[in-house]
Every structure is written in structure tokens, then in C-alpha cells.
Write an enzyme that holds these catalytic residues in place. Sequence first.
Site, short mmCIF file in Angstrom:
data_model
loop_
_atom_site.label_atom_id
_atom_site.label_comp_id
_atom_site.label_asym_id
_atom_site.label_seq_id
_atom_site.Cartn_x
_atom_site.Cartn_y
_atom_site.Cartn_z
N LYS A 258 1.01 -1.25 0.02
CA LYS A 258 0.00 0.06 -0.08
C LYS A 258 0.90 1.30 -0.08
CE LYS A 258 -3.48 1.97 2.85
NZ LYS A 258 -4.39 1.72 4.01
N GLU B 262 10.43 -4.80 4.72
CA GLU B 262 10.57 -6.22 4.22
C GLU B 262 10.25 -6.14 2.87
OE1 GLU B 262 8.84 -4.96 6.80
OE2 GLU B 262 8.86 -6.48 8.48
N GLY C 192 -5.04 -2.23 5.27
CA GLY C 192 -4.25 -3.31 4.78
C GLY C 192 -4.94 -4.53 5.02
N ARG C 193 -5.20 -4.90 6.25
CA ARG C 193 -5.75 -6.24 6.57
C ARG C 193 -7.28 -6.36 5.90
NH1 ARG C 193 -4.92 -2.95 10.51
NH2 ARG C 193 -6.54 -2.42 11.97
N GLU D 67 -5.20 -7.21 15.24
CA GLU D 67 -4.71 -5.87 14.74
C GLU D 67 -5.74 -4.97 14.64
OE1 GLU D 67 -0.98 -4.58 11.89
OE2 GLU D 67 -2.45 -5.23 10.80
N HIS E 77 -5.71 -34.36 16.89
CA HIS E 77 -4.58 -35.10 17.36
C HIS E 77 -3.56 -34.16 18.10
CE1 HIS E 77 -6.41 -38.70 15.39
NE2 HIS E 77 -7.00 -37.79 14.65
N LYS F 148 9.15 -1.08 14.62
CA LYS F 148 9.83 -0.58 13.25
C LYS F 148 10.73 0.38 13.70
CE LYS F 148 5.46 -1.31 10.50
NZ LYS F 148 4.64 -0.35 9.69
C1 G6Q Z 1 -2.77 -4.05 7.98
C2 G6Q Z 1 -1.32 -3.36 8.46
C3 G6Q Z 1 -0.23 -4.01 7.91
C4 G6Q Z 1 0.33 -3.75 6.39
C5 G6Q Z 1 1.73 -4.19 6.10
C6 G6Q Z 1 2.02 -3.76 4.93
O1 G6Q Z 1 -3.68 -3.63 8.42
O2 G6Q Z 1 -1.52 -2.08 7.70
O3 G6Q Z 1 -0.31 -5.45 7.96
O4 G6Q Z 1 -0.59 -4.30 5.51
O5 G6Q Z 1 2.34 -3.46 7.01
O6 G6Q Z 1 2.09 -2.59 4.54
P1 G6Q Z 1 2.26 -2.18 3.10
O7 G6Q Z 1 1.40 -2.80 2.25
O8 G6Q Z 1 2.18 -0.78 3.11
O9 G6Q Z 1 3.50 -2.67 2.65
#
Ligand code: G6Q
Length: 547
Positions: free
Chosen positions: A210, A216, A272-273, A358, A389, A509
Site C-alpha cells: 500500500k 521487508e 491493509g488487513r 490487529e 490429534h 519498526k
Molecule cells: C494492515 C497493516 C499491515 C500492512 C503491512 C504492509 O492492516 O496495515 O499489516 O498491511 O504493514 O504494508 P504495506 O502494504 O504498506 O507494505
Amino acid sequence: MPAATQPLTARPAWKALEAHHQKVRSVHLRTLFAEDATRGERLTVEAVGLFLDYSKNRVTDETVKLLVQLADESSLRGRIDAMFRGDKINITENRAVLHTALRAPRGAAITVDGANIVPKVHAVLDRMADFANRVRGGAWVGHTGKRIRAIVNIGIGGSDLGPVMAYEALKAYSDRTLNFRFVSNVDSTDFVEATRDLDPAETLFIVSSKTFTTQETMTNAQSARDWSLRGLGGDPRAVARHFAAVSTNAAKVAEFGIDTANMFEFWDWVGGRYSMLSAIGLSTMLAIGPDHFRAMLDGAHELDEHYRTAPFDKNLPALMGLLTLWYADFFGVQTVAVLPYEQYLKRFPAYLQQMIMESNGKYVTLDGTRVPCDTSPVYWGEPGTNGQHSFYQLIHQGTRLIPCDFIAFVETLNPLGRHHDLLLANVFAQAEALAFGKTADEVKADGTPDWLVPHRVFEGNRPSTMILAQKLTPATLGKLVALYEHAVFTQSCIWNIDAFDQWGVELGKVLAQRIVPELEGKDEPRLGHDSSTNNLIRRCRKAKSRG
Ligand code: G6Q
């Protein structure tokens, strides 16, 4: 004072639930079922093709009535309307929350900052479909003219968990001639293992981020770029044929060197989620094709409409959210298990962990005060029957109360002998065993020696909810995703927390950014952390220089 402006725990429904809890907390599900022969049929709701049996929960009609009253006193209806309307309900980021607009039909109108966003959503979906058709059909070729055979999604958190889950869930609908991989971790092993057997000439990377600034993802994207160019003779023009981006940040995409013609956009009003049905789902669309992807959107939309319009006592997500809140806040429940009896849903619990924890793992209310009660329980789970199990022992005979969500399908996508009947028999049996247990008398009647009896008793009274659908289809998956999204939102409205920010992930972070140069620098750094962190950094530096 109107109830919604009263502190949560002072509201009439909360007080009534406290008193009611005293009355029902030791009532056994055996008694509740014995006293009402129709309970198993009555305490169910069926809507949009999902059947929810909540009769094996520790509730009575009065409990449901009071929970619905609590929802009313917390202005749930008004808050749902505000979300769907596009009000900026994510107040700490001043954003609208409109994952529901991602699945709104063409022709719908939802306004954000004065503009209708639905045409934009469909324009991106159309571009995604065109791209997916070209890649799937072989019209899109790599730099050397070869067809794309492997697609690697690079992303993390919300830009990874949804795509991975959906790919696994809908594998039966996917193009098996394409190979899908997902790279998320900054641990180089993830990238190296995902690409070790791939041919750069046939590999397409989708950089899903996003913000397009996530450490990462950008590190993995850079390694992917190097890997591609190394394998393709170093011509930077190759990037345009082997990289696509999904982002809200066109400037950063261009800066990275990806042609913005290969960029698929989404917007800051998609969290994001909550983004797996946005362009973040590009890998999903490549796997299952545009028609199946659209069916998934339609399924989610059906559930959205149900949530928006159904009365709360017949409303699947509202009921599920309220039931969990009942356990978390009145029984002191700490964890909930999600147990899909469907192998394709093996990543669904991991996906839900982010979506739920989250969103509702917060202790601060919208007013900036501390919540007066517990918020989200910890979610976890594995597909059945495997879990039976392993950790089910603790659910059956441990000291903690762990409500379970069972998810099952009447039909399997892979009929094979008796397998599916055995699978269904197991999920129904687990819910029955948890609820009713086995008394000492029943154990003795089996001829068990007295000393062994306590070990073989099952107390029962362990609650579970059964979600039953006909078959795992793209539409059903869309419904399940929306079901949990709205259950989460329901709870957040009652707890009065912002389900759509995630400030709790920031501190780590920032600290990592500070530690990177301290690990990498040539000269011995002046360390200003606590003595433990300082010592760990020094130790690694020394070991690295020896290594
Ligand atoms: C979700 C969070 C988080 C996000 C990641 C990746 O709601 O905001 O999990 O999706 O940190 O972020 P980017 O898509 O910006 O790389």
C-alpha cells in the site's frame, strides 16, 4: 443521558448482562438442551447461504436479547451506516473505511471527499482482469518472449496474508499450469526458497505494498529485481515485463523502476488487513481468473447487505461478534479457536489472526481513555481433523474456557470414498463432545476402574459455534471474509475502539531502523539501548566478525 453516551459498563444492558451472567454462568449446556427440545433448531440463523448454529453456546434467549440491547445502546446501527456511507470513522488516521465499496456493484454510488469511488473501483478491476487474462492466456510474455509460468507476490501483513489465504482456499479453481509463490519475510530464506527453482525468464513479480515503503517488502523487491536482471542479462528494460505493482503510492512505484502502466491502484480508505478484495488480490485473480474473482466480490457484497439490513438477532456477523464479546467480557475468556474442517482453509486462521487482533487488540477508546473491559481475545487455529490429534486435549479437558468456531461444508471439492463423511462426522462429534462431555456415571458404566474415572470424565459445557455452508466456492470465501470483518467491527463499536488503525506495530519498526546501522556499521557503535539490547548487538557483531 442517552445510553450510547454513557460509559460502556454503566449502560443498562451491560449491567443487566452482568446480573444475567451470575444466573447463567454455571448452567450446563446439557440442562439448556434438556429443557428445550427445539434449542438446536431455534438458536440458528441462515442467511446468504451460510448456516450458523449457535445453540451450543452458553446463552439463553435472554442473553441474546440483552446483547442486542447492548448493541442498540452502543448505537451499532448508526455506526454501521456511517461505515457504509464513507464517514471517516478511522479517526486516528482521518480515513473512511470502505472495504465494502470494493465489492459494491457497478452503478452503486459511494462518495468520499465529494467523489463517487465506485467507478474507480471497477476501472481498476477491469484493468486487473485485462492483465490477468493476458498473463493467463499467454499474450503477456516475459523479456525473452517466454510465457509467464510463475507468479511471486511480494508483500507482508495485509499485503500477504489475504492473498496467501485466498490462493490456498481457492486452489481448486486455479490455473494449475501457473506456479504461485508468496514472499513476505525479510529473512532471506523466504525469498531464496521461493525462487530457487524458478526461471527468471518465466517469472512475474507482483510487488504488493500500500505504502511502497515497507522495509521487508522493499528489501525483497530489490532482491527480486537483482535476481531477475541477473537471470535476464542485466537489461533494465526487463523490469517492465517481469514486475507489476499494487499500491496507493504511484510516485514510489515509479521511483522503484516499475512502469506505472503495470501498477494497480487502491486507496487509503482500504485498510491493509481489509484489502484482499482490492488490487491486493491481483495474485488471486491471476490464479482463479476474473470471473471467479468477481464471484468472490459478489459473495462478500451479499454478506455486506445482510449485515447492513438484517435485525441484529438474525444478523450473522452481529451475532458472532456479540457472542465473542459475551465470552471475553463476562466469562473472562482469553482465546478463541477457529477450526475449519476444510483443508483448503488451512491459512484462514492465520489470516483471521491479523484481521481480528490487529483490529481489536486495543486498550484505548476513540476518546483516548482506557477501555473499561477486555477487548479482543487471542485467535488461533488449525484445520480439523489434524488439530484433534494435538491441541484439542486442552480444549476438552484443560482449565481454560476456549470457545471454538467450527467451519464445515456439506460437499467436498475432492470427493474420494468415505473421506468427506468421516470429516463431517468428526466436526459434529467434536462440537457435541465439547458441549455435553461425559459424566463420571457414564464413564463408570463403560467399566472404567474407579481410579481412572476422573481422567476420563469430560466436564463439557465448552461452547462452540458451527458455520456450515454447501461448498467452498469463491463466493462462499467472500462471505466468510466479510462475516468475520463485520463481526470484528461489531465488537469495536461496542468497545468504542478504532478497529482500523494499528499504532501498536510502529514502535518496533522505529527501533529496528535504529539498530540496523549499529549491526552493519564498520566502527564499533556507541550503543544507547538498555544493557540487554546493547549486549545482544555487541554479541552479534563479535560473532559476525569471527564467522
Ligand atoms: C494492515 C497493516 C499491515 C500492512 C503491512 C504492509 O492492516 O496495515 O499489516 O498491511 O504493514 O504494508 P504495506 O502494504 O504498506 O507494505
